[in-house]
Design a protein around this motif. Sequence first.
Motif, PDB file in Angstrom:
ATOM      1  N   UNK A 182     -40.777 118.344   0.700  1.00 30.09           N
ATOM      2  CA  UNK A 182     -40.585 119.204   1.862  1.00 30.09           C
ATOM      3  C   UNK A 182     -41.344 118.694   3.073  1.00 30.09           C
ATOM      4  N   UNK A 184     -42.140 115.733   3.998  1.00 27.69           N
ATOM      5  CA  UNK A 184     -41.503 114.641   4.721  1.00 27.69           C
ATOM      6  C   UNK A 184     -40.127 115.002   5.226  1.00 27.69           C
ATOM      7  N   UNK A 185     -39.410 115.802   4.462  1.00 25.19           N
ATOM      8  CA  UNK A 185     -38.029 116.029   4.830  1.00 25.19           C
ATOM      9  C   UNK A 185     -37.849 117.039   5.942  1.00 25.19           C
ATOM     10  N   UNK A 186     -38.835 117.928   6.113  1.00 25.92           N
ATOM     11  CA  UNK A 186     -38.637 118.956   7.119  1.00 25.92           C
ATOM     12  C   UNK A 186     -38.952 118.478   8.523  1.00 25.92           C
ATOM     13  N   UNK A 187     -39.468 117.258   8.649  1.00 20.75           N
ATOM     14  CA  UNK A 187     -39.751 116.752   9.990  1.00 20.75           C
ATOM     15  C   UNK A 187     -38.490 116.682  10.827  1.00 20.75           C
ATOM     16  N   UNK A 188     -37.416 116.190  10.197  1.00 22.43           N
ATOM     17  CA  UNK A 188     -36.165 116.102  10.920  1.00 22.43           C
ATOM     18  C   UNK A 188     -35.677 117.470  11.344  1.00 22.43           C
ATOM     19  N   UNK A 189     -35.814 118.430  10.413  1.00 24.34           N
ATOM     20  CA  UNK A 189     -35.356 119.779  10.730  1.00 24.34           C
ATOM     21  C   UNK A 189     -36.150 120.356  11.888  1.00 24.34           C
ATOM     22  N   UNK A 191     -37.554 118.771  14.321  1.00 22.89           N
ATOM     23  CA  UNK A 191     -37.194 118.200  15.615  1.00 22.89           C
ATOM     24  C   UNK A 191     -35.886 118.768  16.114  1.00 22.89           C
ATOM     25  N   UNK A 192     -35.029 119.225  15.192  1.00 18.64           N
ATOM     26  CA  UNK A 192     -33.798 119.859  15.646  1.00 18.64           C
ATOM     27  C   UNK A 192     -34.057 121.267  16.160  1.00 18.64           C
ATOM     28  N   UNK A 195     -36.776 121.621  19.504  1.00 24.20           N
ATOM     29  CA  UNK A 195     -36.587 120.971  20.785  1.00 24.20           C
ATOM     30  C   UNK A 195     -36.894 119.503  20.753  1.00 24.20           C
ATOM     31  N   UNK A 196     -38.157 119.137  20.910  1.00 26.81           N
ATOM     32  CA  UNK A 196     -38.421 117.713  20.898  1.00 26.81           C
ATOM     33  C   UNK A 196     -39.424 117.381  19.817  1.00 26.81           C
ATOM     34  N   UNK A 197     -39.512 116.112  19.503  1.00 26.62           N
ATOM     35  CA  UNK A 197     -40.415 115.644  18.462  1.00 26.62           C
ATOM     36  C   UNK A 197     -41.843 115.947  18.868  1.00 26.62           C
TER      37      UNK A 197
ATOM     38  N   UNK B  34     -32.554 109.944  22.166  1.00 27.53           N
ATOM     39  CA  UNK B  34     -32.765 111.252  21.569  1.00 27.53           C
ATOM     40  C   UNK B  34     -31.474 111.784  20.975  1.00 27.53           C
ATOM     41  N   UNK B  37     -30.845 110.250  17.711  1.00 27.20           N
ATOM     42  CA  UNK B  37     -31.746 110.766  16.689  1.00 27.20           C
ATOM     43  C   UNK B  37     -31.282 112.125  16.197  1.00 27.20           C
ATOM     44  N   UNK B  38     -30.912 112.994  17.138  1.00 24.78           N
ATOM     45  CA  UNK B  38     -30.462 114.318  16.727  1.00 24.78           C
ATOM     46  C   UNK B  38     -29.206 114.232  15.884  1.00 24.78           C
ATOM     47  N   UNK B  41     -30.057 113.010  12.388  1.00 22.97           N
ATOM     48  CA  UNK B  41     -30.760 113.999  11.564  1.00 22.97           C
ATOM     49  C   UNK B  41     -29.800 115.072  11.096  1.00 22.97           C
ATOM     50  N   UNK B  45     -28.723 115.846   7.162  1.00 23.85           N
ATOM     51  CA  UNK B  45     -28.925 117.131   6.501  1.00 23.85           C
ATOM     52  C   UNK B  45     -27.618 117.624   5.897  1.00 23.85           C
ATOM     53  N   UNK B 101     -36.089 108.252   8.766  1.00 18.85           N
ATOM     54  CA  UNK B 101     -36.363 109.681   8.859  1.00 18.85           C
ATOM     55  C   UNK B 101     -35.212 110.488   8.306  1.00 18.85           C
ATOM     56  N   UNK B 104     -35.305 110.763   4.456  1.00 17.08           N
ATOM     57  CA  UNK B 104     -36.145 111.780   3.852  1.00 17.08           C
ATOM     58  C   UNK B 104     -35.482 113.146   3.903  1.00 17.08           C
ATOM     59  N   UNK B 105     -34.896 113.469   5.045  1.00 19.22           N
ATOM     60  CA  UNK B 105     -34.226 114.763   5.134  1.00 19.22           C
ATOM     61  C   UNK B 105     -33.056 114.834   4.178  1.00 19.22           C
ATOM     62  N   UNK B 108     -34.282 115.463   0.670  1.00 20.72           N
ATOM     63  CA  UNK B 108     -34.742 116.842   0.493  1.00 20.72           C
ATOM     64  C   UNK B 108     -33.580 117.795   0.308  1.00 20.72           C
ATOM     65  N   UNK B 109     -32.605 117.719   1.194  1.00 20.50           N
ATOM     66  CA  UNK B 109     -31.508 118.677   1.095  1.00 20.50           C
ATOM     67  C   UNK B 109     -30.587 118.369  -0.066  1.00 20.50           C
TER      68      UNK B 109
END
Lengths: 252, 120
Positions: A182, A184-189, A191-192, A195-197, B34, B37-38, B41, B45, B101, B104-105, B108-109
């Motif tokens: 979790x 590591x994987x939730x970092x992407x979530x 950032x979504x 707003x921003x990283x 950006x 990246x979005x 990601x 997911x 990145x 990893x997501x 996880x999912x």
Amino acid sequence: MAEDLVLDTAIRDWVLIPLSVVMVLIGILRYFVSKLMRSFQTPDPKIVKEGHFLFCRQVIVRARNLRAAANFITPKSFRSRRVYFSNEENGLLFVPKGQAQNLQAQMFSDPNMAMDMMKKNLSMIIPQTLTFAWVNFFFSGFVAAKIPFPLTQRFRSMLQNGIDLSTVDVSYVSSRSWYFLNLFGLRGLFSLILGEENATDDTQRMMQMSGFGFDPSKSLSAEKDGLDIVQHEWALPKFEHRAEAVLKKLVS
Amino acid sequence: MAGHSDSSSSEKKSSEAMNDVLVFSAENMQNNTKVIYYSRTFMSIIGGVIAGILGFTGFMGFVFYFLVMAITSIGLIAKAKFSVHSYFDSWNRIILDGFMGGLMSFVLFWTFAYDIVHIF
């Protein structure tokens, strides 16, 4: 050895989902807390000491801009700007060796900046430590999840730390490894959602932290070298032709 | 859906196609990065959830991840109307950026969905 364990559905309800939800909520909380703390910091009257550091930063930015846009100014003005920066006696980018060490020592002994760095570090580490301790205390000693891909036996001690049976497939992991997954994987979530990283990316932050100490001397000399290398080629005479070509394309 | 509508409205031209000198508008490039990246990601997911529901295990799952990333890259390139150099500074950016990145997501999912659906 690929027997299929049947796991209790209560594990799903009370371990996996709450852990993920808690981590997401903690991440959101941390984001808002860091936002609040940033807005509380009034501009410091001790700008004198930080001023030197900021001044170096700005000089670097100026030198970089000069390097990037070198071809748009006349050769003479570019050369005069370059001399201003990399002149041996009083050029802005030239830092004699003795002074370089001094800057570093100054940086680390400055209590204000050290405290700032400490605060930022702490706001990252404390929630992680607390959550990890909580997970270890409550959710240890049973199989929590099955990861869909096979791993070698060497990962067993890392992933299955609460489970003391050695014949269980390595894919069946404990909740500690679910916590790390979790993390590591939730970092992407994040950032979504947020707003921003931002502060949730700890590896980037740590690189920034270690970069502060060497910032003045090394990057100044790096910029100076870069500036010396630049070969100036004035691009403006060709612009008339380019404008003509573009206009022709537009009109025809 | 939100990810896709984002990318449709905000990819901006970051360089002008000049013969000799290339000028990059840094702000637009950052915006484009950006967006990439979005998109990645988001797609990883969604891809993770799909892989978990379909029951992919082991190698098949990673192959699926590469497939999803390739589809994302192709979608982004098509959005940039195939003239990558006027939106980004190099090919690598649009193809490889955000790969790790996203991995990893995805994992996880994937684990989450696989467990909920198959071992519930």
